[in-house]
Design a protein around this motif. Structure first.
Motif, PDB file in Angstrom:
ATOM      1  N   GLU A  59       0.431  -1.809  -0.211  1.00 19.97           N
ATOM      2  CA  GLU A  59      -0.366  -0.194   0.106  1.00 19.97           C
ATOM      3  C   GLU A  59       0.899   0.931  -0.314  1.00 19.97           C
ATOM      4  OE1 GLU A  59      -4.220  -1.538   2.275  1.00 19.97           O
ATOM      5  OE2 GLU A  59      -2.599  -0.512   3.098  1.00 19.97           O
ATOM      6  N   GLU A  60       1.574   1.270   0.606  1.00 19.98           N
ATOM      7  CA  GLU A  60       2.382   2.564   0.714  1.00 19.98           C
ATOM      8  C   GLU A  60       3.213   2.790  -0.928  1.00 19.98           C
ATOM      9  OE1 GLU A  60       3.837   1.533   5.261  1.00 19.98           O
ATOM     10  OE2 GLU A  60       5.354   1.716   3.578  1.00 19.98           O
ATOM     11  N   VAL A  61       3.715   1.717  -1.037  1.00 15.59           N
ATOM     12  CA  VAL A  61       4.662   1.752  -2.217  1.00 15.59           C
ATOM     13  C   VAL A  61       3.514   2.213  -3.434  1.00 15.59           C
ATOM     14  CG1 VAL A  61       5.671   0.748  -4.325  1.00 15.59           C
ATOM     15  CG2 VAL A  61       6.354   0.702  -1.649  1.00 15.59           C
ATOM     16  N   LEU A  62       2.581   1.445  -3.629  1.00 15.94           N
ATOM     17  CA  LEU A  62       0.837   1.756  -4.301  1.00 15.94           C
ATOM     18  C   LEU A  62       1.062   3.084  -4.636  1.00 15.94           C
ATOM     19  CD1 LEU A  62      -0.199   1.365  -6.568  1.00 15.94           C
ATOM     20  CD2 LEU A  62      -2.651   0.229  -5.097  1.00 15.94           C
ATOM     21  N   GLY A  63       0.725   3.893  -2.705  1.00 19.34           N
ATOM     22  CA  GLY A  63       0.542   5.293  -2.545  1.00 19.34           C
ATOM     23  C   GLY A  63       1.348   6.271  -3.157  1.00 19.34           C
ATOM     24  N   ARG A  64       2.178   5.734  -3.221  1.00 17.16           N
ATOM     25  CA  ARG A  64       3.563   7.104  -3.831  1.00 17.16           C
ATOM     26  C   ARG A  64       3.311   6.660  -5.552  1.00 17.16           C
ATOM     27  NH1 ARG A  64       6.642   5.136   0.864  1.00 17.16           N
ATOM     28  NH2 ARG A  64       7.772   3.239   0.151  1.00 17.16           N
ATOM     29  N   CYS A  65       3.186   5.600  -5.904  1.00 17.11           N
ATOM     30  CA  CYS A  65       3.159   5.787  -7.380  1.00 17.11           C
ATOM     31  C   CYS A  65       2.293   6.514  -8.179  1.00 17.11           C
ATOM     32  CB  CYS A  65       3.589   4.412  -7.868  1.00 17.11           C
ATOM     33  SG  CYS A  65       4.492   2.898  -7.848  1.00 17.11           S
ATOM     34  N   LEU A  66       1.229   6.388  -6.799  1.00 15.87           N
ATOM     35  CA  LEU A  66      -0.557   6.968  -7.256  1.00 15.87           C
ATOM     36  C   LEU A  66      -0.709   8.330  -7.485  1.00 15.87           C
ATOM     37  CD1 LEU A  66      -2.631   3.869  -7.331  1.00 15.87           C
ATOM     38  CD2 LEU A  66      -1.860   4.662  -9.742  1.00 15.87           C
ATOM     39  N   ALA A  67       0.823   9.516  -6.579  1.00 15.06           N
ATOM     40  CA  ALA A  67      -0.099  10.493  -5.780  1.00 15.06           C
ATOM     41  C   ALA A  67      -0.201  11.185  -6.771  1.00 15.06           C
ATOM     42  CB  ALA A  67       1.643  10.871  -5.391  1.00 15.06           C
ATOM     43  N   GLY A  68       0.462  11.255  -7.642  1.00 16.63           N
ATOM     44  CA  GLY A  68      -0.145  12.568  -9.242  1.00 16.63           C
ATOM     45  C   GLY A  68      -1.329  11.745  -9.877  1.00 16.63           C
ATOM     46  N   VAL A  69      -1.620  10.930  -9.957  1.00 17.51           N
ATOM     47  CA  VAL A  69      -2.908  10.409 -10.763  1.00 17.51           C
ATOM     48  C   VAL A  69      -4.125  10.045  -9.346  1.00 17.51           C
ATOM     49  CG1 VAL A  69      -2.104  10.276 -12.476  1.00 17.51           C
ATOM     50  CG2 VAL A  69      -1.820   8.053 -11.002  1.00 17.51           C
ATOM     51  N   ARG A  70      -3.430  10.582  -8.922  1.00 18.81           N
ATOM     52  CA  ARG A  70      -4.816   9.618  -7.784  1.00 18.81           C
ATOM     53  C   ARG A  70      -6.591   9.617  -7.631  1.00 18.81           C
ATOM     54  NH1 ARG A  70      -7.532   7.068  -5.678  1.00 18.81           N
ATOM     55  NH2 ARG A  70      -8.916   6.926  -3.837  1.00 18.81           N
ATOM     56  N   ASP A  71      -6.730  10.803  -8.434  1.00 18.88           N
ATOM     57  CA  ASP A  71      -7.916  10.280  -8.413  1.00 18.88           C
ATOM     58  C   ASP A  71      -8.667  10.445 -10.121  1.00 18.88           C
ATOM     59  OD1 ASP A  71      -8.914  12.505  -6.502  1.00 18.88           O
ATOM     60  OD2 ASP A  71      -8.741  14.202  -7.336  1.00 18.88           O
ATOM     61  N   ASP A  72      -7.639  10.265 -10.924  1.00 18.51           N
ATOM     62  CA  ASP A  72      -8.363   9.494 -12.157  1.00 18.51           C
ATOM     63  C   ASP A  72      -7.969   8.000 -11.738  1.00 18.51           C
ATOM     64  OD1 ASP A  72      -7.736  11.927 -12.854  1.00 18.51           O
ATOM     65  OD2 ASP A  72      -5.536  11.841 -13.327  1.00 18.51           O
ATOM     66  N   VAL A  73      -8.071   7.325 -10.971  1.00 24.92           N
ATOM     67  CA  VAL A  73      -7.968   5.934 -11.145  1.00 24.92           C
ATOM     68  C   VAL A  73      -8.703   5.258  -9.708  1.00 24.92           C
ATOM     69  CG1 VAL A  73      -5.105   6.054 -11.871  1.00 24.92           C
ATOM     70  CG2 VAL A  73      -5.608   5.688  -9.288  1.00 24.92           C
ATOM     71  N   VAL A  74      -9.289   4.247  -9.597  1.00 27.12           N
ATOM     72  CA  VAL A  74     -10.086   3.299  -9.289  1.00 27.12           C
ATOM     73  C   VAL A  74      -9.432   2.518  -8.469  1.00 27.12           C
ATOM     74  CG1 VAL A  74     -11.781   1.533  -8.564  1.00 27.12           C
ATOM     75  CG2 VAL A  74     -11.861   3.394 -11.118  1.00 27.12           C
ATOM     76  N   LEU A  75      -9.084   2.916  -6.939  1.00 28.83           N
ATOM     77  CA  LEU A  75      -7.680   2.116  -6.095  1.00 28.83           C
ATOM     78  C   LEU A  75      -8.880   1.379  -5.137  1.00 28.83           C
ATOM     79  CD1 LEU A  75      -5.158   2.085  -4.644  1.00 28.83           C
ATOM     80  CD2 LEU A  75      -5.354   4.642  -3.923  1.00 28.83           C
ATOM     81  N   ALA A  76      -7.972  -0.060  -5.083  1.00 29.84           N
ATOM     82  CA  ALA A  76      -9.248  -0.786  -3.847  1.00 29.84           C
ATOM     83  C   ALA A  76      -8.222  -1.908  -3.480  1.00 29.84           C
ATOM     84  CB  ALA A  76      -9.441  -2.818  -5.176  1.00 29.84           C
ATOM     85  N   THR A  77      -8.317  -1.935  -1.928  1.00 23.48           N
ATOM     86  CA  THR A  77      -7.560  -2.393  -0.918  1.00 23.48           C
ATOM     87  C   THR A  77      -8.838  -3.451  -0.127  1.00 23.48           C
ATOM     88  OG1 THR A  77      -5.512  -2.189   0.505  1.00 23.48           O
ATOM     89  CG2 THR A  77      -7.637  -0.928   0.702  1.00 23.48           C
ATOM     90  N   LYS A  78      -8.350  -4.067   1.037  1.00 21.31           N
ATOM     91  CA  LYS A  78      -8.928  -4.894   1.422  1.00 21.31           C
ATOM     92  C   LYS A  78      -8.800  -5.173   2.573  1.00 21.31           C
ATOM     93  CE  LYS A  78      -8.377  -7.667  -2.743  1.00 21.31           C
ATOM     94  NZ  LYS A  78      -6.776  -7.770  -2.812  1.00 21.31           N
ATOM     95  N   VAL A  79      -9.619  -5.743   3.846  1.00 21.56           N
ATOM     96  CA  VAL A  79      -9.642  -5.418   5.174  1.00 21.56           C
ATOM     97  C   VAL A  79      -9.967  -7.806   5.517  1.00 21.56           C
ATOM     98  CG1 VAL A  79     -11.845  -4.992   5.417  1.00 21.56           C
ATOM     99  CG2 VAL A  79     -10.277  -5.654   7.645  1.00 21.56           C
ATOM    100  N   GLY A  80      -9.053  -7.900   6.542  1.00 17.96           N
ATOM    101  CA  GLY A  80     -10.008  -9.783   7.067  1.00 17.96           C
ATOM    102  C   GLY A  80      -9.055 -10.655   7.370  1.00 17.96           C
ATOM    103  N   PHE A  81      -7.488 -10.727   6.917  1.00 19.65           N
ATOM    104  CA  PHE A  81      -6.646 -11.385   7.304  1.00 19.65           C
ATOM    105  C   PHE A  81      -5.875 -10.539   7.961  1.00 19.65           C
ATOM    106  CE2 PHE A  81      -7.386 -14.211   2.953  1.00 19.65           C
ATOM    107  CZ  PHE A  81      -7.185 -15.250   3.798  1.00 19.65           C
ATOM    108  N   PRO A  82      -5.608 -11.531   8.980  1.00 21.09           N
ATOM    109  CA  PRO A  82      -4.626 -11.290  10.159  1.00 21.09           C
ATOM    110  C   PRO A  82      -3.737  -9.973   9.864  1.00 21.09           C
ATOM    111  CG  PRO A  82      -4.902 -13.456  10.667  1.00 21.09           C
ATOM    112  CD  PRO A  82      -4.814 -13.400   8.759  1.00 21.09           C
ATOM    113  N   THR A  83      -3.505  -9.050  10.686  1.00 18.66           N
ATOM    114  CA  THR A  83      -2.771  -7.593  10.451  1.00 18.66           C
ATOM    115  C   THR A  83      -1.809  -7.880  11.735  1.00 18.66           C
ATOM    116  OG1 THR A  83      -3.841  -5.970  11.616  1.00 18.66           O
ATOM    117  CG2 THR A  83      -3.620  -6.620   8.642  1.00 18.66           C
ATOM    118  N   GLY A  84      -1.733  -8.611  12.817  1.00 16.24           N
ATOM    119  CA  GLY A  84      -0.967  -8.782  13.986  1.00 16.24           C
ATOM    120  C   GLY A  84      -1.337 -10.005  14.716  1.00 16.24           C
ATOM    121  N   ARG A  85      -0.168 -10.166  15.878  1.00 18.45           N
ATOM    122  CA  ARG A  85      -0.628 -11.082  16.709  1.00 18.45           C
ATOM    123  C   ARG A  85      -1.379 -11.129  17.092  1.00 18.45           C
ATOM    124  NH1 ARG A  85       4.966 -13.627  18.211  1.00 18.45           N
ATOM    125  NH2 ARG A  85       5.683 -13.320  16.062  1.00 18.45           N
TER     126      ARG A  85
END
Ligand SMILES: NC(=O)c1ccc[n+]([C@@H]2O[C@H](COP(=O)([O-])OP(=O)(O)OC[C@H]3O[C@@H](n4cnc5c(N)ncnc54)[C@H](OP(=O)(O)O)[C@@H]3O)[C@@H](O)[C@H]2O)c1
Length: 324
Positions: A59-85
């Motif tokens: 997400e960090e890398v993608l966010g930086r790559c899309l910084a200049g075109v954010r409003d022109d793209v459809v950005l999808a992400t997900k929640v549900g798998f473990p993120t910690g212990r």
């Protein structure tokens, strides 16, 4: 580039989406940037990520790559798998969804997620509880649209019914696995999508690399997921999968194209599919998948390819009722 509908939302998506699973891990940031720029250049406007990819690095890398075109793209992400212990650092509880979305927004460097998926069904959390939490996020503008990944069709249908009953923001997209050797989605997911006007963003169109022609039936020690990753070894363990991949590669050669192009184009050609999510470690790997945007699998070729693997049995056992 052809564009398709995100259900009834009015949003249009390119017929290929870029998957970013290896960003920040197998794919260093400069290479990820080259991939994103190439996708934008050919008209891809849809980028798929998840909170867990690379423990948040993707997400960090993608966010930086899309910084200049954010409003022109459809950005999808997900929640549900473990993120910690922690016992509750997972699943589809309201608290985990809220925490995860906040963290995703921070990493992506944006104020909204265009499409948020539940990454898998959480059978410890009441669906009503989850859907109410998601509706709040849509209501406050943090999330634009909702989707479900790795759900059975009955789970999506139940969510649609609950949403309609309570006037909650509906699911508008599904993200199943779908490729020439994994065709379960044909039985219930794709018909549901067509009946309920849901978008389908298919992941794994190359069967994790199997359909690129690089493995061969002898399964040599190739550097790739099917050799290096026990989960993928288990998923694609059948000899029949490798035989089908060899046949696909042979047919691709007849057409003078890369096997990956043919595999992605076959996936994209199902009328219930909105867009395959394509991916690779590098731009070089990605290019044959991108070429699928310009290769149409006609009915004859589709029938030939589809005959390489068994059609999954119908949802009911009244096989005699199947159309010819
Ligand atoms: N919702 C979910 O549960 C879920 C699960 C998985 C993926 N996804 C999403 O879907 C996207 C695509 O899924 P996927 O990565 O599994 O797709 P895939 O297309 O089935 O596999 C991609 C992998 O195949 C290999 N490959 C691709 N092109 C190649 C080429 N030309 N030559 C040789 N090898 C090649 C690479 O792996 P190696 O180099 O390691 O062989 C690459 O990472 C992901 O990025 C992610 O956004 C979602």
């Amino acid at each position: 580039m052809k564009y398709r509908r995100l259900g009834g939302t009015g949003i249009r998506l390119s017929m290929l989406g870029l998957g970013t699973l290896p960003f920040g891990t197998d794919t260093p940031e400069p290479e990820a940037r080259r991939m994103v720029e190439r996708c934008l250049e050919i008209g891809i406007n849809h980028f798929d990520c998840a909170n867990i990819y690379g423990n948040g690095k993707a997400e960090e890398v993608l966010g930086r790559c899309l910084a200049g075109v954010r409003d022109d793209v459809v950005l999808a992400t997900k929640v549900g798998f473990p993120t910690g212990r922690g016992l509750n650092d997972r699943g589809a509880s309201a608290s985990h969804i809220d925490q995860s979305v906040k963290a995703s927004l921070r990493r992506l460097g944006t104020d909204r997620i265009d499409l948020l998926y539940l990454h898998r069904f959480d059978n410890r959390t009441d669906l009503e509880h989850t859907l109410r939490a998601l509706d709040r996020l849509v209501g406050n503008g943090t999330v634009m649209h909702l989707g479900a990944s790795n759900f059975a069709a009955w789970q999506v249908a139940t969510a649609l019914g609950l949403g309609a009953l309570h006037n909650w923001a509906p699911l508008v997209a599904m993200q199943p696995m779908y490729n020439l050797v994994k065709r379960q989605a044909e039985v219930e997911i794709l018909p549901l999508a067509q009946a309920a006007d849901l978008a389908v963003l298919a992941y794994g169109p190359l069967a994790g690399g199997l359909l690129t022609g690089k493995y061969g039936e002898q399964r040599g020690q190739i550097d790739g997921r099917l050799t290096n990753d026990p989960m993928y070894q288990a998923r694609y363990r059948d000899d029949a999968d490798y035989r089908a991949a060899t046949q696909l590669a042979r047919i691709a050669r007849e057409h003078g194209i890369h096997p990956a192009t043919l595999a992605v184009a076959w996936c994209a050609g199902h009328p219930g599919i909105t867009a395959p999510l394509v991916g690779g470690r590098s731009l070089e790997q990605l290019e044959p998948s991108l070429a699928a945007a310009d290769f149409v699998v006609d009915a004859e070729l589709r029938a030939r390819l589809s005959a390489l693997t068994p059609e999954p049995p119908p949802a009911t056992d009244r096989s005699e009722d199947r159309p010819d």
